[in-house]
Design a protein around this motif. Structure first.
Motif, PDB file in Angstrom:
ATOM      1  N   HIS A 321       0.808  -1.209   0.000  1.00 51.59           N
ATOM      2  CA  HIS A 321       0.000   0.000   0.000  1.00 51.59           C
ATOM      3  C   HIS A 321       0.844   1.263   0.000  1.00 51.59           C
ATOM      4  CE1 HIS A 321       0.999  -1.205   4.059  1.00 51.59           C
ATOM      5  NE2 HIS A 321       0.792   0.034   4.481  1.00 51.59           N
ATOM      6  N   ARG A 322       2.174   1.096  -0.011  1.00 53.50           N
ATOM      7  CA  ARG A 322       3.081   2.242  -0.022  1.00 53.50           C
ATOM      8  C   ARG A 322       4.102   2.101  -1.135  1.00 53.50           C
ATOM      9  NH1 ARG A 322       5.503   3.565   5.820  1.00 53.50           N
ATOM     10  NH2 ARG A 322       6.552   5.091   4.507  1.00 53.50           N
ATOM     11  N   ARG A 323       4.822   3.179  -1.371  1.00 56.30           N
ATOM     12  CA  ARG A 323       5.853   3.138  -2.399  1.00 56.30           C
ATOM     13  C   ARG A 323       7.084   2.375  -1.917  1.00 56.30           C
ATOM     14  NH1 ARG A 323       7.665   8.883  -3.847  1.00 56.30           N
ATOM     15  NH2 ARG A 323       9.037   8.610  -2.046  1.00 56.30           N
ATOM     16  N   ALA A 324       7.455   2.577  -0.662  1.00 55.45           N
ATOM     17  CA  ALA A 324       8.703   2.018  -0.137  1.00 55.45           C
ATOM     18  C   ALA A 324       8.510   0.596   0.396  1.00 55.45           C
ATOM     19  CB  ALA A 324       9.233   2.920   0.977  1.00 55.45           C
ATOM     20  N   CYS A 325       9.638  -0.046   0.732  1.00 54.22           N
ATOM     21  CA  CYS A 325       9.645  -1.377   1.374  1.00 54.22           C
ATOM     22  C   CYS A 325      10.687  -1.339   2.493  1.00 54.22           C
ATOM     23  CB  CYS A 325      10.033  -2.474   0.379  1.00 54.22           C
ATOM     24  SG  CYS A 325       9.100  -2.510  -1.157  1.00 54.22           S
ATOM     25  N   ARG A 326      10.597  -2.319   3.396  1.00 56.24           N
ATOM     26  CA  ARG A 326      11.633  -2.394   4.419  1.00 56.24           C
ATOM     27  C   ARG A 326      11.845  -3.832   4.853  1.00 56.24           C
ATOM     28  NH1 ARG A 326       7.728  -0.130   8.236  1.00 56.24           N
ATOM     29  NH2 ARG A 326       8.623   1.924   7.929  1.00 56.24           N
ATOM     30  N   ILE A 327      13.046  -4.088   5.352  1.00 57.21           N
ATOM     31  CA  ILE A 327      13.422  -5.360   5.972  1.00 57.21           C
ATOM     32  C   ILE A 327      14.018  -4.973   7.321  1.00 57.21           C
ATOM     33  CG2 ILE A 327      14.792  -7.463   5.753  1.00 57.21           C
ATOM     34  CD1 ILE A 327      15.000  -6.680   2.684  1.00 57.21           C
ATOM     35  N   LYS A 328      13.461  -5.515   8.412  1.00 52.75           N
ATOM     36  CA  LYS A 328      13.842  -4.955   9.705  1.00 52.75           C
ATOM     37  C   LYS A 328      14.086  -6.015  10.764  1.00 52.75           C
ATOM     38  CE  LYS A 328       9.104  -4.394  11.456  1.00 52.75           C
ATOM     39  NZ  LYS A 328       8.056  -3.441  11.856  1.00 52.75           N
ATOM     40  N   CYS A 329      14.780  -5.566  11.810  1.00 53.19           N
ATOM     41  CA  CYS A 329      14.949  -6.330  13.048  1.00 53.19           C
ATOM     42  C   CYS A 329      14.583  -5.359  14.170  1.00 53.19           C
ATOM     43  CB  CYS A 329      16.393  -6.819  13.175  1.00 53.19           C
ATOM     44  SG  CYS A 329      16.696  -7.812  14.654  1.00 53.19           S
ATOM     45  N   GLU A 330      13.600  -5.720  15.003  1.00 56.70           N
ATOM     46  CA  GLU A 330      12.994  -4.745  15.902  1.00 56.70           C
ATOM     47  C   GLU A 330      12.844  -5.293  17.310  1.00 56.70           C
ATOM     48  OE1 GLU A 330       9.749  -2.149  14.311  1.00 56.70           O
ATOM     49  OE2 GLU A 330       8.513  -3.250  15.750  1.00 56.70           O
ATOM     50  N   THR A 331      12.900  -4.376  18.275  1.00 54.42           N
ATOM     51  CA  THR A 331      12.660  -4.734  19.667  1.00 54.42           C
ATOM     52  C   THR A 331      11.684  -3.731  20.266  1.00 54.42           C
ATOM     53  OG1 THR A 331      13.693  -5.178  21.818  1.00 54.42           O
ATOM     54  CG2 THR A 331      14.574  -3.340  20.571  1.00 54.42           C
ATOM     55  N   GLU A 332      10.902  -4.171  21.247  1.00 55.40           N
ATOM     56  CA  GLU A 332      10.013  -3.265  21.958  1.00 55.40           C
ATOM     57  C   GLU A 332      10.822  -2.439  22.948  1.00 55.40           C
ATOM     58  OE1 GLU A 332       6.771  -5.191  23.807  1.00 55.40           O
ATOM     59  OE2 GLU A 332       5.925  -5.999  21.952  1.00 55.40           O
ATOM     60  N   ALA A 333      10.678  -1.115  22.845  1.00 57.65           N
ATOM     61  CA  ALA A 333      11.410  -0.222  23.733  1.00 57.65           C
ATOM     62  C   ALA A 333      10.865   1.191  23.543  1.00 57.65           C
ATOM     63  CB  ALA A 333      12.911  -0.264  23.441  1.00 57.65           C
ATOM     64  N   ASP A 334      11.257   2.090  24.425  1.00 56.37           N
ATOM     65  CA  ASP A 334      10.803   3.476  24.369  1.00 56.37           C
ATOM     66  C   ASP A 334      12.014   4.390  24.390  1.00 56.37           C
ATOM     67  OD1 ASP A 334       9.701   5.968  24.684  1.00 56.37           O
ATOM     68  OD2 ASP A 334       8.366   5.415  26.333  1.00 56.37           O
TER      69      ASP A 334
END
Length: 384
Positions: A321-334
């Motif tokens: 639904h967007r122009r861009a793409c991403r491949i990520k590694c994520e953690t929950e944090a603030d």
């Protein structure tokens, strides 16, 4: 309006029609056309509700409720062949009713619309994607008295245009669009023309109002968040420089992300962080949706080998639904909680080192492939 006949090197007039003679209805036709293709009004808009009636102590309904790219509510009122004399007052009432809506309420309104129309997705995520932010916590929807009004009709009465021009002196953002159906034989056409303010002067007029509003709305809280972001990114860069030279020439900023080049245009080794997450990612945005999706798909075809080289699973987001793409590694944090910083930054920098190691060579090979290709724009791409 004329149709160009290239064979005869001439022009042929189209016939101006009225909606009533063609049998078109305000709600059934004009409203649906705009809801399905809101960019006909000259900008990207996200329709979040039709026939919105969520006002206390009144049964009134506004035609269409939308968000613009700055997170402002847009009240859209449609009339067919004539505005009537009270449309301006009607739209102003709706704008006043909507002025108190907060982000949570707006998400609820949009989620209700998605459910009613059978559209997939979560309202908060779709709004964030539309606004091109990582998370809605980064923005405030419907800030202050920023509500906009769009009036649409085939003909505008003088009392309407006079009132709109007067209101603009007080920096109220009201636009009038003249819609005219045309025909040639059995073919029908629709012309949408912004008549107030004149399109060539709109940016100047609205720019003055936006500047005044932005100056008024600048708050100490926002300044404090920017200070924290700059300090956080400074620490991320410092730790990263002990592990890799990737971020040696990158400076801390106040956005929710910072990025370094991968050697392939439009593909970045980026960090992103907000109040709910911290991540390392490959962000793909070369300017054209078809090209971005091709790059993503070529990497996805190597997923097993790339994740083995990375040393674990990655999240692959094609973002159709967007122009861009991403491949990520994520953690929950603030990122706004300093106690989270040590764990958060260690996770992000470690992930980035492994991402760069896994993807650097495949991206270099893919770069040569992409540069040899021509990509056609994808139909229906939203350009974001």
């Amino acid at each position: 309006m004329f149709r160009i006949d290239k064979d005869e090197n001439s022009i042929k007039p189209l016939k101006a029609r009225s909606f009533s003679e063609l049998g078109f209805k305000e709600r059934q036709h004009l409203q649906e056309w705009i809801a399905k293709y809101p960019s006909c009004l000259g900008e990207d808009l996200l329709i979040i509700q039709k026939e919105f009636a969520g006002f206390s102590d009144t049964q009134e309904r506004l035609d269409l409720l939308a968000l613009d790219k700055k997170g402002r509510l847009v009240i859209i009122e449609n009339k067919l062949d004539d505005t009537g004399k009270d449309v301006t007052w009607q739209a102003m009432k709706y704008a006043s009713y909507c002025a108190s809506l907060k982000t949570e309420s707006i998400c609820g309104i949009y989620q209700d619309h998605l459910t009613k129309t059978g559209q997939p997705g979560t309202a908060s995520e779709l709004i964030a994607d539309f606004l091109e932010v990582a998370d809605l916590s980064e923005v405030t929807l419907n800030r202050g008295v920023s509500q906009r009004i769009m009036l649409i009709a085939a003909n505008f009465r003088k009392e309407v245009t006079s009132t709109v021009l007067w209101l603009m002196n007080f920096k109220l953002q009201v636009q009038c669009f003249k819609v005219t159906p045309w025909s040639m034989g059995d073919d029908l056409f629709l012309n949408v023309e912004q008549i107030i303010p004149v399109k060539d002067t709109q940016d100047f007029v609205i720019g003055l109002a936006d500047k005044a509003q932005d100056e008024v709305q600048t708050s100490s809280a926002e300044a404090a968040r920017n200070t924290i972001r700059r300090e956080f990114w400074g620490e991320v860069i410092r730790v990263m420089q002990t592990k890799s030279r990737l971020y040696d020439n990158i400076s801390a900023g106040v956005a929710n992300w910072i990025g370094a080049g991968s050697g392939m245009r439009g593909v970045g080794f980026n960090f992103a962080a907000a109040g709910k997450y911290g991540r390392a990612e490959i962000y793909i945005d070369r300017g054209e949706q078809a090209e971005n999706k091709y790059v993503f798909d070529q990497l996805l075809a190597q997923r097993e080998a790339l994740e083995a080289a990375f040393g674990g699973p990655l999240v692959w987001e094609r973002l159709d639904h967007r122009r861009a793409c991403r491949i990520k590694c994520e953690t929950e944090a603030d990122m706004f909680e300093r106690e989270d910083w040590p764990r958060m930054i260690e996770f992000m920098t470690d992930a980035m080192v492994r991402i760069e190691k896994a993807f650097r060579d495949p991206l270099q090979k893919l770069n040569a492939d992409v540069r040899s290709r021509t990509f056609e724009p994808e139909a229906g791409g939203d350009g974001s």
